[in-house]
Design a protein around this motif. Sequence first.
Motif, short mmCIF file in Angstrom:
data_model
loop_
_atom_site.label_atom_id
_atom_site.label_comp_id
_atom_site.label_asym_id
_atom_site.label_seq_id
_atom_site.Cartn_x
_atom_site.Cartn_y
_atom_site.Cartn_z
N LYS A 85 -7.67 4.77 -11.18
CA LYS A 85 -8.16 4.28 -9.90
C LYS A 85 -7.29 3.12 -9.43
O LYS A 85 -7.02 2.19 -10.19
N ASN A 86 -6.87 3.20 -8.18
CA ASN A 86 -5.95 2.19 -7.65
C ASN A 86 -6.21 2.04 -6.16
O ASN A 86 -5.94 2.96 -5.38
N ASP A 87 -6.72 0.90 -5.76
CA ASP A 87 -7.05 0.68 -4.35
C ASP A 87 -5.83 0.60 -3.46
O ASP A 87 -5.95 0.64 -2.22
N ASP A 88 -4.66 0.48 -4.07
CA ASP A 88 -3.42 0.39 -3.28
C ASP A 88 -2.82 1.76 -2.98
O ASP A 88 -1.78 1.85 -2.34
N LYS A 99 0.84 -1.19 0.00
CA LYS A 99 0.00 0.00 0.00
C LYS A 99 0.88 1.24 0.00
O LYS A 99 1.90 1.28 0.68
#
Length: 236
Positions: free
Chosen positions: A71-74, A48
């Motif tokens: 978009k990147n959840d990390d 992360k």
Amino acid sequence: MIFAAILAGGIGSRMGGTDTPKQFLTLGNKPVIIHTIEKFVINEDIDKTIVLTPKNFINHTNSLIEQYIGKNDDIIVIEGGQTRNDTLMNSIKYIEENFGIDDDSIILTHDSVRPFVTHRIIKDNIEAARRYGACDTVIPATDTIVESVNGTTIESIPVRDYYYQGQTPQSFNIKKLFNLINSLTEAEASILTDACKIFTLKDEDVYLVNGEVTNIKITYPYDLKLANTILEDKND
């Protein structure tokens, strides 16, 4: 887990002539902070990447990330603190509350305005933090170091061979760092502006990782001009 904390909490008052924090100024064809975030996001070892900005720039930072990276959840954007140590603590608290901290958790802390950090430097930081618990990225001092307590006359000129210029990342075993921060007295905490100094104050070893002369920090207008020159050379 391995975390990167991109410290972007400053307002860049030394840049002059602009109300925009220096990390959001344009370098090449995108903001400085995006160049920096990208270096950590592409590293497969980092789970992360936490970006810490002033509260009123959180939405702007998220918009830039979506625009330039997608978009990147990390990638997680949270509020920084009043000081560098406050910002660092905000990242640790977020990690603890959302992911937990175990004996192997590692954090790489990096200035948002050092966009030329290399994959090798990041890799070496991860390895050193895992092995030793704390490391600092440095390059040998090239200029003569002069000490002056009063700012007027020279007190001493130390042997340059023993001195280094600190860069970032600074990387740590999170549990060890958290425990040391919590052990600081109020007086100690008030004078500390560098995470590695917390370790040295508590007689804990901090190991050296070799930096690069191009791993510059953009602080003044000249630095941004130099950064654009470095970027052009890298793109040639």
